[in-house]
Enzyme design. Structure first.
Site, PDB file in Angstrom:
ATOM      1  N   ASP A  87      54.426  38.615  45.533  1.00 40.85           N
ATOM      2  CA  ASP A  87      53.585  39.413  46.426  1.00 40.85           C
ATOM      3  C   ASP A  87      53.018  40.620  45.677  1.00 40.85           C
ATOM      4  O   ASP A  87      51.799  40.866  45.697  1.00 40.85           O
ATOM      5  CB  ASP A  87      54.431  39.859  47.617  1.00 40.85           C
ATOM      6  CG  ASP A  87      53.646  40.679  48.623  1.00 40.85           C
ATOM      7  OD1 ASP A  87      52.683  40.145  49.195  1.00 40.85           O
ATOM      8  OD2 ASP A  87      54.003  41.856  48.833  1.00 40.85           O
TER       9      ASP A  87
HETATM   10  C1  LIG Z   1      45.966  50.534  50.102  1.00 37.56           C
HETATM   11  C2  LIG Z   1      46.680  50.709  48.740  1.00 37.56           C
HETATM   12  C3  LIG Z   1      47.540  49.520  48.426  1.00 37.56           C
HETATM   13  C4  LIG Z   1      47.975  49.486  46.987  1.00 37.56           C
HETATM   14  C5  LIG Z   1      48.849  48.256  46.743  1.00 37.56           C
HETATM   15  C6  LIG Z   1      48.355  47.414  45.589  1.00 37.56           C
HETATM   16  C7  LIG Z   1      49.249  46.258  45.241  1.00 37.56           C
HETATM   17  C8  LIG Z   1      49.257  45.209  46.311  1.00 37.56           C
HETATM   18  C9  LIG Z   1      50.510  44.440  46.244  1.00 37.56           C
HETATM   19  C10 LIG Z   1      51.219  44.393  47.572  1.00 37.56           C
HETATM   20  C11 LIG Z   1      50.561  43.420  48.515  1.00 37.56           C
HETATM   21  C12 LIG Z   1      51.168  43.460  49.872  1.00 37.56           C
HETATM   22  O1  LIG Z   1      52.344  43.303  50.008  1.00 37.56           O
HETATM   23  S1  LIG Z   1      50.177  43.811  51.148  1.00 37.56           S
HETATM   24  C13 LIG Z   1      51.307  43.896  52.478  1.00 37.56           C
HETATM   25  C14 LIG Z   1      51.484  42.549  53.158  1.00 37.56           C
HETATM   26  N1  LIG Z   1      50.255  42.167  53.842  1.00 37.56           N
HETATM   27  C15 LIG Z   1      49.935  42.719  54.997  1.00 37.56           C
HETATM   28  O2  LIG Z   1      50.631  43.557  55.588  1.00 37.56           O
HETATM   29  C16 LIG Z   1      48.608  42.281  55.594  1.00 37.56           C
HETATM   30  C17 LIG Z   1      48.640  42.222  57.104  1.00 37.56           C
HETATM   31  N2  LIG Z   1      47.415  41.573  57.587  1.00 37.56           N
HETATM   32  C18 LIG Z   1      46.295  42.299  57.777  1.00 37.56           C
HETATM   33  O3  LIG Z   1      46.271  43.535  57.644  1.00 37.56           O
HETATM   34  C19 LIG Z   1      45.081  41.558  58.251  1.00 37.56           C
HETATM   35  O4  LIG Z   1      45.470  40.322  58.816  1.00 37.56           O
HETATM   36  C20 LIG Z   1      44.098  41.280  57.076  1.00 37.56           C
HETATM   37  C21 LIG Z   1      43.585  42.633  56.497  1.00 37.56           C
HETATM   38  C22 LIG Z   1      44.728  40.446  55.973  1.00 37.56           C
HETATM   39  C23 LIG Z   1      42.904  40.501  57.619  1.00 37.56           C
HETATM   40  O5  LIG Z   1      42.439  41.110  58.834  1.00 37.56           O
HETATM   41  P1  LIG Z   1      40.890  41.458  59.068  1.00 37.56           P
HETATM   42  O6  LIG Z   1      40.478  42.574  58.165  1.00 37.56           O
HETATM   43  O7  LIG Z   1      40.744  41.646  60.544  1.00 37.56           O
HETATM   44  O8  LIG Z   1      40.112  40.206  58.565  1.00 37.56           O
HETATM   45  P2  LIG Z   1      39.888  38.777  59.259  1.00 37.56           P
HETATM   46  O9  LIG Z   1      38.526  38.817  59.871  1.00 37.56           O
HETATM   47  O10 LIG Z   1      41.046  38.366  60.088  1.00 37.56           O
HETATM   48  O11 LIG Z   1      39.865  37.835  57.961  1.00 37.56           O
HETATM   49  C24 LIG Z   1      38.870  37.956  56.940  1.00 37.56           C
HETATM   50  C25 LIG Z   1      38.729  36.599  56.296  1.00 37.56           C
HETATM   51  O12 LIG Z   1      39.989  36.240  55.706  1.00 37.56           O
HETATM   52  C26 LIG Z   1      40.545  35.065  56.315  1.00 37.56           C
HETATM   53  N3  LIG Z   1      41.978  35.253  56.490  1.00 37.56           N
HETATM   54  C27 LIG Z   1      42.636  36.361  56.866  1.00 37.56           C
HETATM   55  N4  LIG Z   1      43.962  36.167  56.877  1.00 37.56           N
HETATM   56  C28 LIG Z   1      44.157  34.895  56.494  1.00 37.56           C
HETATM   57  C29 LIG Z   1      45.309  34.082  56.324  1.00 37.56           C
HETATM   58  N5  LIG Z   1      46.537  34.542  56.525  1.00 37.56           N
HETATM   59  N6  LIG Z   1      45.135  32.801  55.930  1.00 37.56           N
HETATM   60  C30 LIG Z   1      43.884  32.297  55.704  1.00 37.56           C
HETATM   61  N7  LIG Z   1      42.759  33.029  55.849  1.00 37.56           N
HETATM   62  C31 LIG Z   1      42.874  34.299  56.264  1.00 37.56           C
HETATM   63  C32 LIG Z   1      39.822  34.953  57.670  1.00 37.56           C
HETATM   64  O13 LIG Z   1      39.752  33.604  58.115  1.00 37.56           O
HETATM   65  C33 LIG Z   1      38.434  35.477  57.326  1.00 37.56           C
HETATM   66  O14 LIG Z   1      37.728  34.474  56.637  1.00 37.56           O
HETATM   67  P3  LIG Z   1      36.140  34.276  56.808  1.00 37.56           P
HETATM   68  O15 LIG Z   1      35.878  34.140  58.277  1.00 37.56           O
HETATM   69  O16 LIG Z   1      35.541  35.526  56.218  1.00 37.56           O
HETATM   70  O17 LIG Z   1      35.832  33.031  56.012  1.00 37.56           O
END
Ligand SMILES: CCCCCCCCCCCC(=O)SCCNC(=O)CCNC(=O)[C@H](O)C(C)(C)COP(=O)(O)OP(=O)(O)OC[C@H]1O[C@@H](n2cnc3c(N)ncnc32)[C@H](O)[C@@H]1OP(=O)(O)O
Length: 161
Positions: A87
């Site tokens: 991740d």
């Molecule tokens: C800041 C400093 C950090 C600095 C940190 C830097 C290092 C990073 C390393 C750590 C990484 C992490 O752990 S991050 C933490 C873990 N992750 C999270 O907490 C994320 C939680 N989820 C979210 O916040 C949200 O679901 C998002 C932002 C991912 C998406 O929400 P959104 O912005 O409303 O966008 P949305 O319209 O839903 O989706 C946009 C496009 O992506 C696709 N899409 C979205 N999610 C998915 C999915 N799971 N599987 C397939 N496709 C998906 C949609 O179909 C769409 O495609 P289309 O229609 O456009 O084709």
């Protein structure tokens, strides 16, 4: 073995995280800040020790030591610890390639049990970019024959960053 002996066995072991020839050390905090503490926050601790690099083609790689506190099955890394590394490292690979993202979906295939107290290599590459979706693939391995895990990480760019 007494408890005190167990502590001294694991206290501050020497770990070689040096990279390959042609890799340049990558300063993650200067790009993304100091928030990456879960995996990278204790460089002298007994959980993970990580060092990031980029190769000549700017792909992000890492040397990672899985310390005794990552243990799951006896003597081997917990699957969640491997997923945490994927991740962080694959998300960071997207940032390093110029995409401010969060991870939307992460698939990890565990291919072989990873012994703890071992330095392994993570290699990654950006395989596609479609609109806001950035796909990063990576693998954790120690040599050509021994791949411990493969990851496919769908990153979603953060609007306005
Ligand atoms: C800041 C400093 C950090 C600095 C940190 C830097 C290092 C990073 C390393 C750590 C990484 C992490 O752990 S991050 C933490 C873990 N992750 C999270 O907490 C994320 C939680 N989820 C979210 O916040 C949200 O679901 C998002 C932002 C991912 C998406 O929400 P959104 O912005 O409303 O966008 P949305 O319209 O839903 O989706 C946009 C496009 O992506 C696709 N899409 C979205 N999610 C998915 C999915 N799971 N599987 C397939 N496709 C998906 C949609 O179909 C769409 O495609 P289309 O229609 O456009 O084709």
């Amino acid at each position: 073995m007494s408890a005190s002996n167990r502590v001294s066995d694991t206290a501050n072991p020497s770990v070689d995280l040096s990279g390959e020839e042609g890799w340049n050390e990558f300063d993650a905090p200067s790009l993304v800040g100091d928030s990456l503490r879960f995996v990278s926050g204790e460089p002298d601790g007994n959980r993970f020790r990580t060092r990031y690099y980029r190769d000549a083609e700017q792909h992000l790689h890492a040397r990672i030591w899985f310390g005794p506190e990552t243990e799951g099955p006896p003597g081997h890394a917990h699957g969640g610890s491997i997923a945490a590394v994927m991740d962080e490292a694959l998300g960071l690979a997207a940032w390093a390639a110029g995409y401010p993202i969060v991870v939307g979906n992460l698939n990890v295939s565990f291919r072989a049990m990873l012994p703890i107290k071992k330095v392994v290599t993570l290699e990654s590459q950006v395989v596609s970019v479609e609109g806001r979706k950035v796909m990063i693939h990576g693998k954790l391995f120690c040599d050509e024959e021994t791949v411990y895990a493969e990851g496919q990480c769908l990153c979603i760019t953060i609007p306005g960053r």
